[in-house]
Design an enzyme around this catalytic site. Structure first.
Site, PDB file in Angstrom:
ATOM      1  N   CYS A  96       0.853  -1.184   0.000  1.00 36.97           N
ATOM      2  CA  CYS A  96       0.000   0.000   0.000  1.00 36.97           C
ATOM      3  C   CYS A  96       0.891   1.236   0.000  1.00 36.97           C
ATOM      4  O   CYS A  96       2.086   1.148   0.282  1.00 36.97           O
ATOM      5  CB  CYS A  96      -0.866   0.031   1.246  1.00 36.97           C
ATOM      6  SG  CYS A  96      -1.821  -1.470   1.475  1.00 36.97           S
ATOM      7  N   ARG A 141       1.595   1.577  -6.166  1.00 34.92           N
ATOM      8  CA  ARG A 141       1.948   0.615  -5.128  1.00 34.92           C
ATOM      9  C   ARG A 141       0.747  -0.226  -4.693  1.00 34.92           C
ATOM     10  O   ARG A 141       0.915  -1.285  -4.104  1.00 34.92           O
ATOM     11  CB  ARG A 141       2.493   1.349  -3.905  1.00 34.92           C
ATOM     12  CG  ARG A 141       3.891   1.863  -4.083  1.00 34.92           C
ATOM     13  CD  ARG A 141       4.326   2.584  -2.835  1.00 34.92           C
ATOM     14  NE  ARG A 141       4.301   1.701  -1.676  1.00 34.92           N
ATOM     15  CZ  ARG A 141       5.308   0.942  -1.305  1.00 34.92           C
ATOM     16  NH1 ARG A 141       6.423   0.953  -1.977  1.00 34.92           N
ATOM     17  NH2 ARG A 141       5.209   0.181  -0.230  1.00 34.92           N
ATOM     18  N   TRP A 167      -3.869  -2.002  -1.246  1.00 35.88           N
ATOM     19  CA  TRP A 167      -3.908  -3.295  -1.951  1.00 35.88           C
ATOM     20  C   TRP A 167      -4.285  -4.304  -0.881  1.00 35.88           C
ATOM     21  O   TRP A 167      -3.530  -4.546   0.054  1.00 35.88           O
ATOM     22  CB  TRP A 167      -2.551  -3.609  -2.547  1.00 35.88           C
ATOM     23  CG  TRP A 167      -2.529  -4.810  -3.437  1.00 35.88           C
ATOM     24  CD1 TRP A 167      -2.798  -4.851  -4.766  1.00 35.88           C
ATOM     25  CD2 TRP A 167      -2.181  -6.145  -3.064  1.00 35.88           C
ATOM     26  NE1 TRP A 167      -2.652  -6.135  -5.235  1.00 35.88           N
ATOM     27  CE2 TRP A 167      -2.271  -6.948  -4.217  1.00 35.88           C
ATOM     28  CE3 TRP A 167      -1.808  -6.741  -1.855  1.00 35.88           C
ATOM     29  CZ2 TRP A 167      -2.010  -8.311  -4.212  1.00 35.88           C
ATOM     30  CZ3 TRP A 167      -1.542  -8.097  -1.840  1.00 35.88           C
ATOM     31  CH2 TRP A 167      -1.644  -8.870  -3.017  1.00 35.88           C
ATOM     32  N   ASN A 210       0.583   0.106   6.115  1.00 37.40           N
ATOM     33  CA  ASN A 210       1.036  -0.781   5.041  1.00 37.40           C
ATOM     34  C   ASN A 210       1.684  -1.977   5.714  1.00 37.40           C
ATOM     35  O   ASN A 210       2.585  -1.803   6.543  1.00 37.40           O
ATOM     36  CB  ASN A 210       2.060  -0.042   4.159  1.00 37.40           C
ATOM     37  CG  ASN A 210       2.690  -0.961   3.121  1.00 37.40           C
ATOM     38  OD1 ASN A 210       2.106  -1.986   2.750  1.00 37.40           O
ATOM     39  ND2 ASN A 210       3.871  -0.607   2.660  1.00 37.40           N
ATOM     40  N   GLY A 211       1.235  -3.207   5.372  1.00 38.76           N
ATOM     41  CA  GLY A 211       1.821  -4.402   5.990  1.00 38.76           C
ATOM     42  C   GLY A 211       0.739  -5.318   6.522  1.00 38.76           C
ATOM     43  O   GLY A 211      -0.434  -5.188   6.150  1.00 38.76           O
ATOM     44  N   GLU A 264      10.548 -15.217 -18.530  1.00 40.69           N
ATOM     45  CA  GLU A 264      10.222 -13.801 -18.348  1.00 40.69           C
ATOM     46  C   GLU A 264       9.204 -13.343 -19.408  1.00 40.69           C
ATOM     47  O   GLU A 264       8.284 -12.585 -19.104  1.00 40.69           O
ATOM     48  CB  GLU A 264      11.515 -12.966 -18.407  1.00 40.69           C
ATOM     49  CG  GLU A 264      11.333 -11.456 -18.417  1.00 40.69           C
ATOM     50  CD  GLU A 264      10.642 -10.879 -17.183  1.00 40.69           C
ATOM     51  OE1 GLU A 264      10.367 -11.627 -16.230  1.00 40.69           O
ATOM     52  OE2 GLU A 264      10.341  -9.672 -17.195  1.00 40.69           O
ATOM     53  N   LYS A 315       5.541 -11.800 -18.465  1.00 42.03           N
ATOM     54  CA  LYS A 315       5.056 -10.494 -18.933  1.00 42.03           C
ATOM     55  C   LYS A 315       3.661 -10.640 -19.565  1.00 42.03           C
ATOM     56  O   LYS A 315       2.779  -9.826 -19.342  1.00 42.03           O
ATOM     57  CB  LYS A 315       6.028  -9.905 -19.970  1.00 42.03           C
ATOM     58  CG  LYS A 315       7.278  -9.311 -19.354  1.00 42.03           C
ATOM     59  CD  LYS A 315       6.992  -8.003 -18.656  1.00 42.03           C
ATOM     60  CE  LYS A 315       7.936  -7.684 -17.517  1.00 42.03           C
ATOM     61  NZ  LYS A 315       7.921  -8.540 -16.338  1.00 42.03           N
ATOM     62  N   GLU A 372       1.049 -11.219 -16.825  1.00 44.85           N
ATOM     63  CA  GLU A 372       0.730 -10.148 -15.884  1.00 44.85           C
ATOM     64  C   GLU A 372       0.065  -8.942 -16.526  1.00 44.85           C
ATOM     65  O   GLU A 372      -0.746  -8.284 -15.879  1.00 44.85           O
ATOM     66  CB  GLU A 372       1.919  -9.748 -15.022  1.00 44.85           C
ATOM     67  CG  GLU A 372       3.109  -9.162 -15.700  1.00 44.85           C
ATOM     68  CD  GLU A 372       4.232  -8.833 -14.694  1.00 44.85           C
ATOM     69  OE1 GLU A 372       5.366  -8.700 -15.132  1.00 44.85           O
ATOM     70  OE2 GLU A 372       3.965  -8.700 -13.490  1.00 44.85           O
ATOM     71  N   HIS A 412       8.597 -34.122 -22.531  1.00 43.86           N
ATOM     72  CA  HIS A 412       8.322 -34.884 -21.306  1.00 43.86           C
ATOM     73  C   HIS A 412       6.934 -34.572 -20.748  1.00 43.86           C
ATOM     74  O   HIS A 412       6.696 -34.768 -19.554  1.00 43.86           O
ATOM     75  CB  HIS A 412       9.424 -34.616 -20.281  1.00 43.86           C
ATOM     76  CG  HIS A 412      10.780 -35.001 -20.784  1.00 43.86           C
ATOM     77  ND1 HIS A 412      11.206 -36.316 -20.819  1.00 43.86           N
ATOM     78  CD2 HIS A 412      11.767 -34.262 -21.348  1.00 43.86           C
ATOM     79  CE1 HIS A 412      12.422 -36.360 -21.352  1.00 43.86           C
ATOM     80  NE2 HIS A 412      12.781 -35.131 -21.682  1.00 43.86           N
ATOM     81  N   LYS A 429       3.179  -3.133  -7.377  1.00 43.44           N
ATOM     82  CA  LYS A 429       4.566  -2.974  -7.818  1.00 43.44           C
ATOM     83  C   LYS A 429       5.526  -3.658  -6.844  1.00 43.44           C
ATOM     84  O   LYS A 429       6.471  -4.305  -7.249  1.00 43.44           O
ATOM     85  CB  LYS A 429       4.894  -1.488  -7.939  1.00 43.44           C
ATOM     86  CG  LYS A 429       6.324  -1.190  -8.381  1.00 43.44           C
ATOM     87  CD  LYS A 429       6.554  -1.599  -9.828  1.00 43.44           C
ATOM     88  CE  LYS A 429       7.961  -1.321 -10.310  1.00 43.44           C
ATOM     89  NZ  LYS A 429       8.267  -2.112 -11.517  1.00 43.44           N
TER      90      LYS A 429
HETATM   91  C1  AGP Z   1       7.593  -8.169 -12.538  1.00 43.19           C
HETATM   92  O1  AGP Z   1       7.046  -7.651 -13.702  1.00 43.19           O
HETATM   93  C2  AGP Z   1       6.657  -8.279 -11.402  1.00 43.19           C
HETATM   94  N1  AGP Z   1       6.090  -7.003 -11.112  1.00 43.19           N
HETATM   95  C3  AGP Z   1       7.187  -9.038 -10.196  1.00 43.19           C
HETATM   96  O2  AGP Z   1       7.404 -10.354 -10.590  1.00 43.19           O
HETATM   97  C4  AGP Z   1       8.467  -8.495  -9.526  1.00 43.19           C
HETATM   98  O3  AGP Z   1       9.579  -8.717 -10.342  1.00 43.19           O
HETATM   99  C5  AGP Z   1       8.650  -9.199  -8.168  1.00 43.19           C
HETATM  100  O4  AGP Z   1       7.555  -8.910  -7.340  1.00 43.19           O
HETATM  101  C6  AGP Z   1       9.944  -8.807  -7.477  1.00 43.19           C
HETATM  102  O5  AGP Z   1       9.987  -7.451  -7.152  1.00 43.19           O
HETATM  103  P1  AGP Z   1      11.342  -6.791  -6.700  1.00 43.19           P
HETATM  104  O6  AGP Z   1      12.291  -6.887  -7.840  1.00 43.19           O
HETATM  105  O7  AGP Z   1      11.001  -5.374  -6.353  1.00 43.19           O
HETATM  106  O8  AGP Z   1      11.850  -7.547  -5.528  1.00 43.19           O
END
Ligand code: AGP
Length: 610
Positions: A2, A27, A74, A100-101, A483, A487, A490, A506, A605
């Site tokens: 958050c 965030r 969030w 936040n937490g 990766e 992408k 997400e 396999h 994020k």
């Molecule tokens: C990547 O596009 C994602 N947002 C997510 O996987 C991110 O890489 C992961 O949460 C790690 O975040 P960080 O690099 O800030 O630790």
């Protein structure tokens, strides 16, 4: 997860808070809220949905409020609706808190408080803090003492900011694990969860460490430990300006950040990799003597950072002959890895705040391993706690999907691999010089890949009706495939499986049928022929094939329905180039599907809860 902001001493606290929240929204964004001092009362407003909902709802806010707190949420406890949005209040409504937490012992605390007559208005863990503080105020404590006493019994992770109608100039804030910073300007005191939230008001920022408490007033502030000991404020170095955090003419932060990659990589290499001079890592607190003693490396991270680590494993093992284990951070600390003082644990995190990676670093330190943090955020929690830190210098990344920070992580770890090889004498000096020249060329090659943006957009347009994708790669192409698939998941919300191409037979090949799209990482490398055999296998089963290939490789192009090319490079540097067409492919598919690429659904994020 958050976002938090608080201000005191402003001529228009609401405006400062709303501006800060707009910079924090990335965030966490399922709801937002604000609480303002209102002449002996606290006025609050909370709304589910994006910040725009709150903007519409604050039309009747008290004029000229000088202090207040705000939050973007969030959800972790309780549905993302109005009543669970922050700020939360106590029974009197005179106290408001943003958090936040996660308070892990919230259920027990809530039961106790309900037993003594407190009435709850939400399902959140946060609200227990409001009532606990209230109970301490009731026995005569002042606000700071009441927050201190509350946090002494709270278990878990938190950054909090609290106001009370009885002391309208004061914000009390504190943290454990979750990030918190403070800022000062002329007659203005600020607290916030991260730098962009405060940059619009000031560049005079200070760090707050775990278990410290801030008493912020318009014309003064004080930091103490939760035990009450005075703490000397530690200024925070800020390399970013507000303009850097804006979209710079692109439709979205993500596209802007993809196009910033040549700069991000050049900045990360700057002063560390200089043709004709050599390698330098002297700003990292790394001790060469200790590094020479290292006999094993772990790389730990989450999501995209983990995939950067997976690619780096190939380079470190190849060049240094050190064994490298790669771990997802949330698994690492719970599986009892074998660590000792000769182990180097590399924690990779764009934000430097991801709780799983932070706790993994702490676990490694407890076992006396050397911890090197690779992060993009100066003075982040991991940067402060690591034995050494290697900053990626990618600049602020606002898009939730990591792009430029991923490339910067990749090159930072390539540099680390070469540095270790140089120290250990596992590469000849002329080999290192040759690799330095090739590294130095990368920003130019990245810019060349970006020139194919329009072509990649056209390919994405043709794939927009497809729902199932496979991403295949071998060797360092494998983490790139993972990766690329992440992408697509997400931001485009499409099913995408990333696989090592050799593993396909396999099991997963059973899923290939007419219309499946297979994206293959098939650039030049020692396993290209094997990769192309795997491509032929999926084509024979009806898949359409999109291949990332090296410019001029006609044989590869002949096997593909669509080709996305990259310049030739050293095989171990190739992930820095081959991942870019996949970032753009996901971006354009997401746009074609009408998605908000900067704020994909269900994601935040920075993940600061387990
Ligand atoms: C990547 O596009 C994602 N947002 C997510 O996987 C991110 O890489 C992961 O949460 C790690 O975040 P960080 O690099 O800030 O630790």
């Amino acid at each position: 997860m958050c976002g938090i902001i608080g201000v005191t001493g402003s001529a228009d606290a609401l405006a400062v808070i709303m501006e800060g929240l707009s910079r924090l929204e990335y965030r966490g964004y399922d709801s937002a809220g604000v609480a303002l001092q209102d002449g002996g009362k606290v006025w609050t407003r909370r709304r589910a949905g994006k910040l725009a909902e709150l903007v519409e709802a604050v039309g009747d806010a008290p004029a000229r409020a000088t202090a207040g707190i705000g939050h973007t949420r969030w959800a972790t406890h309780g549905r993302p609706d109005d009543r669970n949005a922050h700020p939360h209040t106590d029974c009197t409504g005179r106290l408001a808190i943003v958090h936040n937490g996660i308070i892990e012992n919230h259920a027990a605390l809530r039961a106790e408080l309900e037993g003594t007559g407190h009435t709850f208005a939400s399902d959140t863990d946060t609200e227990v803090l409001a009532h606990l503080i209230e109970s301490h105020l009731d026995v005569g404590m002042d606000l700071a003492a009441a927050v201190r006493a509350t946090l002494a019994v709270a278990q878990g992770a938190f950054a909090v900011a609290v106001i009370h109608a009885g002391d309208p100039d004061l914000i009390v804030a504190s943290r454990r694990v979750s990030p918190l910073i403070i800022g000062r300007a002329d007659g203005l005191g600020l607290v916030g969860s991260d730098i962009p939230a405060l940059l619009g008001q000031t560049r005079e920022l200070y760090a707050v460490d775990d278990d410290q408490l801030v008493e912020m007033r318009a014309d003064s502030f004080r930091i103490t430990t939760l035990d009450g000991a005075e703490v000397e404020p530690r200024p925070l170095r800020v390399d970013w300006d507000l303009e850097q955090a804006e979209k710079g003419g692109y439709d979205d932060f993500m596209l802007k950040e993809i196009h910033e990659q040549p700069r991000a990589v050049a900045d990360t290499l700057l002063g560390r990799v200089t043709p004709g001079v050599g390698l330098s890592l002297d700003q990292t607190r790394l001790d060469d003597g200790e590094l020479r003693e290292i006999d094993k490396v772990f790389i730990v991270g989450c999501g995209t950072s983990y995939y950067a680590g997976l690619a780096a494993k190939y380079a470190i093992e190849h060049w240094t002959r050190l064994p490298v284990e790669i771990d997802i951070a949330s698994e690492f600390r719970y599986r009892d890895p074998v660590l000792d003082r000769n182990t180097l644990v590399v924690g990779v995190s764009q934000s430097g705040e991801t709780v799983d990676t932070l706790q993994a670093m702490r676990h490694a330190k407890r076992w006396k391993a050397k911890v090197l943090v690779i992060t993009n955020v100066v003075d982040s929690s991991m940067a402060r706690e690591g034995d050494a830190v290697l900053y990626t210098r990618a600049g602020p990344e606002i898009g939730v999907a990591a792009t430029k920070t991923h490339l910067a992580q990749l090159v930072a770890m390539e540099v680390l691999a070469l540095y270790l090889a140089q120290l250990r004498g596992t590469l000849y000096p002329d080999e290192i010089n040759d690799l330095i020249h090739q590294l130095h060329r990368l920003p130019e090659d990245i810019a060349r890949v970006l020139e194919s943006n329009d072509h990649i957009e056209a390919v994405a347009e043709q794939c927009k009706g497809v729902r199932d994708f496979f991403f295949l790669g071998r060797h360092v192409g494998y983490p790139v495939a993972l990766e690329g698939a992440l992408k697509l998941k997400e931001i485009a919300y499409l099913r995408a499986e990333g696989y090592p191409a050799g593993e396909l037979k396999h099991g997963p090949i059973a899923l290939i049928e007419e219309g499946t799209v297979v994206v293959g990482v098939a650039n030049r490398g020692h396993l290209l022929d094997k990769m192309l055999s795997n491509v032929a296998e999926v084509r024979a089963r009806g898949a359409s094939v999109v291949l990332v290939s090296t410019e001029g490789d006609e044989a590869t192009a002949a096997l593909a329905d669509h080709v996305l090319t990259v310049p030739d490079s050293h095989e171990l540097f190739a992930p820095v180039l081959t991942v870019i067409p996949l970032q753009l492919f996901a971006y354009h598919l997401a746009k074609a599907r009408g998605n908000d690429v900067d704020k994909p659904r269900n994601l935040a994020k920075t993940v600061t809860v387990e």
